[in-house]
Design a protein around this motif. Structure first.
Motif, short mmCIF file in Angstrom:
data_model
loop_
_atom_site.label_atom_id
_atom_site.label_comp_id
_atom_site.label_asym_id
_atom_site.label_seq_id
_atom_site.Cartn_x
_atom_site.Cartn_y
_atom_site.Cartn_z
N ALA A 1 0.82 -1.21 0.00
CA ALA A 1 0.00 0.00 0.00
C ALA A 1 0.85 1.25 0.00
N ASP A 2 2.11 1.16 0.43
CA ASP A 2 2.99 2.32 0.55
C ASP A 2 3.74 2.53 -0.77
N PRO A 3 3.40 3.57 -1.53
CA PRO A 3 4.07 3.77 -2.83
C PRO A 3 5.51 4.25 -2.69
N ARG A 4 5.90 4.69 -1.50
CA ARG A 4 7.27 5.19 -1.32
C ARG A 4 8.27 4.06 -1.10
N LEU A 5 7.78 2.87 -0.82
CA LEU A 5 8.66 1.74 -0.58
C LEU A 5 9.08 1.14 -1.92
N GLU A 6 10.38 1.01 -2.12
CA GLU A 6 10.90 0.41 -3.34
C GLU A 6 10.94 -1.11 -3.17
N VAL A 7 10.22 -1.81 -4.01
CA VAL A 7 10.22 -3.27 -4.00
C VAL A 7 10.42 -3.77 -5.42
N ARG A 8 11.49 -4.52 -5.62
CA ARG A 8 11.78 -5.12 -6.93
C ARG A 8 11.92 -6.63 -6.73
N VAL A 9 11.39 -7.38 -7.67
CA VAL A 9 11.47 -8.84 -7.59
C VAL A 9 11.98 -9.38 -8.92
N GLY A 10 12.70 -10.48 -8.85
CA GLY A 10 13.23 -11.11 -10.06
C GLY A 10 13.37 -12.60 -9.87
N ARG B 1 1.30 -5.26 5.91
CA ARG B 1 0.15 -5.43 6.80
C ARG B 1 -0.58 -4.11 7.00
N PRO B 2 -1.80 -4.15 7.50
CA PRO B 2 -2.56 -2.91 7.71
C PRO B 2 -1.88 -1.91 8.63
N ASP B 3 -1.05 -2.40 9.57
CA ASP B 3 -0.36 -1.48 10.49
C ASP B 3 0.88 -0.84 9.86
N GLY B 4 1.17 -1.15 8.59
CA GLY B 4 2.31 -0.57 7.91
C GLY B 4 3.57 -1.42 7.94
N ARG B 5 3.56 -2.47 8.75
CA ARG B 5 4.73 -3.36 8.78
C ARG B 5 4.78 -4.15 7.48
N VAL B 6 5.98 -4.29 6.92
CA VAL B 6 6.17 -5.01 5.67
C VAL B 6 7.03 -6.24 5.92
N LEU B 7 6.55 -7.40 5.47
CA LEU B 7 7.32 -8.63 5.57
C LEU B 7 7.72 -9.09 4.18
N ALA C 1 9.81 -2.33 10.00
CA ALA C 1 8.95 -1.56 10.90
C ALA C 1 8.14 -0.52 10.13
N PRO C 2 6.98 -0.12 10.66
CA PRO C 2 6.15 0.88 9.97
C PRO C 2 6.87 2.19 9.71
N ASP C 3 7.83 2.58 10.57
CA ASP C 3 8.54 3.83 10.32
C ASP C 3 9.69 3.66 9.32
#
Length: 405
Positions: free
Chosen positions: A172-181, A200-206, A270-272
């Motif tokens: 949901a966070d467009p500022r997070l850079e995620v690339r997969v290959g 996750r809804p609380d902003g934590r990314v796994l 972490a969410p931050d």
């Protein structure tokens, strides 16, 4: 010999070349009939590779041919029993020769599996040669159709496994850079490497990268199962520290053999976005990217999932700061051979190629998943392949996660 306008000399030469290479097994106990058939074949230009057998038992030792001419009245087998025995032994296309004038016998032979049948009294050189050629061509077309069908089934299965192994990240966070290959190994089949990224809804990314030991459809299916189970656990808000415990239970319940294990690296951001917890289960250590990339700390490394020894997977807290990028990967990259002595690329070689890739792809956009290959990770995998000298032996799955970079 005259030719019709539609038949060129090149066509005739090509057919003659094919005919000259045909190998024919004649199964006939009557010497006179056998001689007559061979004369017919010689008249039609098909006498180059004839093997004569007088019984089914003798014929079974000579089935490495292109076509079988089979009499149904043999000393050790009569009627359709002779045909069934030869077919059961894996015979090439069979043309039945029958002395019976009743067409029912010929039709019954076709129903059992013969390509064609001929009445001995009506056989001529042209009709016999035509029957042989057609039988061989029909079998080749059938083999081609079966190979095409198997290829289509394999492609469809690969696509299904790819959707399960290589999902679209849930963010949901467009500022997070995620690339997969991902790049399959040498045989083109998906193996047991998998990845996923979920917010996750609380902003934590796994994020996870995993590798089921072995390579093949069973490992790919297990990898897809584990990847789906991991996403389910994350979406169900299971605490990050408990995810691998439950994932191991899934592995133990689903694996085909008790010795199968899986290595995993998992990052809980972490969410931050300024810190993360790293979980290592027997997996290669991720890289912290920069001008000079380096390995993340591995002092809390745990065992691989499915290994029957004690110990769990303690979290290693990472203070990432305001700007960072982390690269997670499977060992298909590390195990690329890069020299005449068969030495591996290894972690030092991977860091060198990663730094060069980041310089070469600075500012590259993140593509929409499924539309095109990621330019950064595609460049990195391509660089490893180039250093290796071709397709990698093992699969390679890569995830890059970054913030503020």
């Amino acid at each position: 010999m005259t030719t019709s306008p539609a038949t060129s000399h090149d066509d005739l030469r090509g057919r003659a070349d094919v005919d000259a290479g045909l190998r024919i097994l004649l199964v006939e106990d009557d010497e006179g009939d056998a001689l007559l058939v061979q004369e017919h074949l010689a008249d039609a230009g098909l006498a180059g590779g004839i093997v004569w057998a007088r019984s089914v038992d003798e014929a079974l030792a000579h089935l490495d041919v292109d076509c079988v001419l089979l009499d149904l009245g043999l000393p050790d087998a009569m009627g359709l029993g002779a045909l069934e025995r030869v077919l059961a032994a894996g015979a090439p296309p069979i043309v039945v020769l029958t002395g019976l004038t009743d067409t029912d016998a010929g039709l019954a032979a076709l129903a059992v599996g013969a390509q064609d049948y001929l009445m001995k009294g009506d056989v001529e050189g042209d009709s016999l040669a035509r029957a042989v050629r057609y039988a061989v061509q029909r079998r080749r077309l059938e083999d081609t159709d079966r190979a095409l069908y198997r290829s289509l089934v394999r492609a469809a299965e690969t696509t299904r496994l790819e959707r399960a192994l290589l999902p679209r990240p849930v963010l949901a966070d467009p500022r997070l850079e995620v690339r997969v290959g991902y790049r399959a190994g040498r045989d083109g089949l998906l193996g047991g490497d998998f990845y996923d990224v979920v917010e996750r809804p609380d902003g934590r990314v796994l994020a996870i990268v995993g590798d089921v030991c072995g390579h093949g459809p069973d490992e790919a299916a297990l990898g897809a199962t584990l990847r789906t189970a991991w996403r389910t656990l994350v979406l169900a808000d299971v605490p990050a520290g408990e995810v691998l415990v439950l994932l191991e239970r899934v592995l133990e319940a689903e694996r085909a053999r008790p010795e199968v294990f899986t290595t995993v690296s998992m990052l809980a951001i972490a969410p931050d976005r300024r810190s993360a917890d790293l979980y290592l289960a027997g997996h290669p250590v991720p890289l912290l990217l920069g001008e000079h990339s380096r390995l993340l700390p591995a002092d809390s490394r745990g065992r691989a999932l499915g290994i029957p020894v004690g110990g769990g997977w303690p979290a290693r807290r990472l203070d990432l700061g305001a700007s960072w990028r982390v690269l997670m990967y499977t060992d298909g990259l590390l195990e690329a051979t890069v020299g005449p002595g068969g030495e591996r690329l290894g972690k030092a070689g991977l860091m060198e190629l990663t730094d060069a890739t980041l310089r070469a792809t600075s500012g590259a956009p993140v593509p929409v998943r499924g539309q095109e290959e990621d330019p950064v990770l595609g460049h990195l995998i391509g660089a490893v392949r180039a250093r290796h000298g071709g397709d990698l032996v093992d699969d390679a799955a890569v995830v890059l996660v970054g913030w503020g970079a």
